[in-house]
Design a protein around this motif. Structure first.
Motif, mmCIF file in Angstrom:
data_model
loop_
_atom_site.group_PDB
_atom_site.id
_atom_site.type_symbol
_atom_site.label_atom_id
_atom_site.label_comp_id
_atom_site.label_asym_id
_atom_site.label_seq_id
_atom_site.Cartn_x
_atom_site.Cartn_y
_atom_site.Cartn_z
ATOM 1 N N GLU A 43 0.698 -1.087 0.077
ATOM 2 C CA GLU A 43 -0.040 -0.044 0.046
ATOM 3 C C GLU A 43 0.784 1.213 0.107
ATOM 4 N N HIS A 44 2.098 1.145 0.433
ATOM 5 C CA HIS A 44 3.016 2.262 0.361
ATOM 6 C C HIS A 44 3.690 2.396 -0.842
ATOM 7 N N ILE A 45 4.451 1.147 -1.245
ATOM 8 C CA ILE A 45 5.186 1.073 -2.396
ATOM 9 C C ILE A 45 4.365 1.572 -3.702
ATOM 10 N N LYS A 46 3.088 1.574 -3.988
ATOM 11 C CA LYS A 46 2.258 1.901 -4.825
ATOM 12 C C LYS A 46 2.272 3.436 -5.022
ATOM 13 N N ARG A 47 2.584 3.907 -3.804
ATOM 14 C CA ARG A 47 2.581 5.560 -3.638
ATOM 15 C C ARG A 47 3.916 6.232 -4.223
ATOM 16 N N TRP A 48 4.988 5.574 -4.130
ATOM 17 C CA TRP A 48 6.289 6.044 -4.544
ATOM 18 C C TRP A 48 7.157 5.353 -5.748
ATOM 19 N N TRP A 49 7.162 4.050 -5.669
ATOM 20 C CA TRP A 49 7.900 3.262 -6.454
ATOM 21 C C TRP A 49 7.724 3.669 -7.856
ATOM 22 N N GLY A 50 8.591 4.169 -8.850
ATOM 23 C CA GLY A 50 8.316 4.416 -10.212
ATOM 24 C C GLY A 50 7.243 5.497 -10.575
ATOM 25 N N CYS A 51 6.648 6.212 -9.570
ATOM 26 C CA CYS A 51 5.861 7.072 -9.858
ATOM 27 C C CYS A 51 6.456 8.429 -10.267
ATOM 28 N N LEU A 52 6.828 8.653 -11.584
ATOM 29 C CA LEU A 52 7.846 9.505 -12.083
ATOM 30 C C LEU A 52 7.028 10.828 -12.460
ATOM 31 N N GLY A 53 5.764 10.847 -12.550
ATOM 32 C CA GLY A 53 5.085 12.216 -12.838
ATOM 33 C C GLY A 53 3.709 11.525 -13.455
ATOM 34 N N GLU A 54 3.055 12.702 -14.336
ATOM 35 C CA GLU A 54 1.771 12.387 -14.756
ATOM 36 C C GLU A 54 1.701 11.046 -15.514
ATOM 37 N N GLY A 55 0.821 10.158 -15.483
ATOM 38 C CA GLY A 55 0.629 9.242 -16.320
ATOM 39 C C GLY A 55 1.419 7.729 -15.859
ATOM 40 N N TYR A 56 1.749 7.958 -14.747
ATOM 41 C CA TYR A 56 2.923 6.772 -14.019
ATOM 42 C C TYR A 56 1.924 6.255 -13.104
ATOM 43 N N SER A 57 1.848 4.924 -12.838
ATOM 44 C CA SER A 57 1.175 4.403 -11.580
ATOM 45 C C SER A 57 1.890 3.047 -11.445
ATOM 46 N N VAL A 58 1.361 2.275 -10.355
ATOM 47 C CA VAL A 58 1.839 0.972 -10.107
ATOM 48 C C VAL A 58 0.497 0.167 -9.984
ATOM 49 N N PRO A 59 0.170 -0.491 -10.879
ATOM 50 C CA PRO A 59 -1.349 -1.473 -10.694
ATOM 51 C C PRO A 59 -1.113 -2.485 -10.234
ATOM 52 N N VAL A 60 0.118 -3.156 -10.242
ATOM 53 C CA VAL A 60 0.600 -4.555 -9.463
ATOM 54 C C VAL A 60 1.535 -4.187 -8.747
ATOM 55 N N CYS A 61 1.380 -4.527 -7.406
ATOM 56 C CA CYS A 61 2.388 -4.447 -6.251
ATOM 57 C C CYS A 61 1.987 -5.635 -5.386
ATOM 58 N N GLU A 62 2.843 -6.822 -5.412
ATOM 59 C CA GLU A 62 2.785 -7.789 -4.618
ATOM 60 C C GLU A 62 3.947 -8.140 -3.842
ATOM 61 N N MET A 63 3.948 -8.472 -2.480
ATOM 62 C CA MET A 63 5.273 -8.538 -1.824
ATOM 63 C C MET A 63 4.705 -9.554 -0.807
ATOM 64 N N ASP A 64 5.548 -10.623 -0.678
ATOM 65 C CA ASP A 64 5.365 -11.890 0.340
ATOM 66 C C ASP A 64 6.899 -11.538 0.908
ATOM 67 N N LEU A 65 6.567 -10.725 2.413
ATOM 68 C CA LEU A 65 7.827 -10.278 3.023
ATOM 69 C C LEU A 65 8.494 -11.405 4.002
ATOM 70 N N ARG A 66 9.100 -12.231 3.518
ATOM 71 C CA ARG A 66 9.665 -13.313 4.067
ATOM 72 C C ARG A 66 10.748 -14.009 3.097
ATOM 73 N N PRO A 67 11.934 -14.476 3.862
ATOM 74 C CA PRO A 67 12.973 -15.211 3.002
ATOM 75 C C PRO A 67 12.322 -16.241 2.263
ATOM 76 N N GLY A 68 12.607 -16.154 0.928
ATOM 77 C CA GLY A 68 12.072 -17.012 -0.043
ATOM 78 C C GLY A 68 10.668 -16.570 -0.552
ATOM 79 N N GLY A 69 10.082 -15.411 -0.102
ATOM 80 C CA GLY A 69 9.107 -14.920 -0.514
ATOM 81 C C GLY A 69 9.242 -14.154 -1.966
ATOM 82 N N LYS A 70 8.311 -14.392 -2.766
ATOM 83 C CA LYS A 70 8.256 -13.469 -4.069
ATOM 84 C C LYS A 70 7.608 -12.192 -4.083
ATOM 85 N N TRP A 71 8.130 -11.101 -4.773
ATOM 86 C CA TRP A 71 7.490 -9.930 -5.155
ATOM 87 C C TRP A 71 7.522 -9.788 -6.642
#
Length: 167
Positions: A43-71
């Motif tokens: 919910e936080h990553i979507k608000r800053w990561w790769g949001c470089l200006g107008e027309g940028y968004s992060v529609p998919v942001c998945e994070m399994d925060l554990r060793p071996g977890g995928k993102w």
């Protein structure tokens, strides 16, 4: 360097400590647990990561925060989409995160990111070191505009952690 009015923007540095690495450092005006949270919760990553200006968004942001977890993150931009994914290798909240990163356009090219979060008084210094499979890949990434994009993204992260501190 990225020109910005955001606090600590002038602390952003990009270096090449070895033939296959890029190191980015940035000081954030927030405690490290909050910077770590903002960099690991979708919910936080979507608000800053790769949001470089107008027309940028992060529609998919998945994070399994554990060793071996995928993102997986998908950045939508005016020219289309760019997707990245990887696996978390080491997680030591709130001081260290190590993960692989694959730009899906080049699925056989795996980089390893080591992020450390160091307290400096009431602030946090992020040091993110990315090890690429070769000098050629590192140089391609640098030439792609990654330093400018990271600088803008970190400015947005600075603004986000300021908002989170007021909750």
């Amino acid at each position: 360097m990225v020109e910005s009015q955001t606090a600590n923007s002038d602390s952003f540095q990009v270096t090449t400590p070895s033939a296959d690495e890029v190191r980015m450092t940035r000081l954030f005006d927030a405690p490290r647990h909050l910077v770590f949270e903002a960099m690991t919760r979708p919910e936080h990553i979507k608000r800053w990561w790769g949001c470089l200006g107008e027309g940028y968004s992060v529609p998919v942001c998945e994070m399994d925060l554990r060793p071996g977890g995928k993102w997986r993150f998908v950045n939508r931009h005016p020219g289309g989409e760019a997707a990245f994914h990887g696996e978390n290798q080491e997680i030591t909240p709130p001081s260290r995160l190590v993960f692989t990163e694959i730009f899906e356009q080049f699925p056989d090219t795996v980089s390893v990111v080591t992020a450390t979060y160091t307290e400096e008084g009431t602030k946090t210094r992020l040091t993110a070191t990315v090890r690429y499979p070769s000098t050629e890949v590192r140089d391609m990434v640098l030439a792609s505009g990654m330093p400018k994009g990271a600088g803008i993204s970190y400015d947005r992260l600075e603004a986000l952690v300021a908002q989170l501190q007021q909750r």
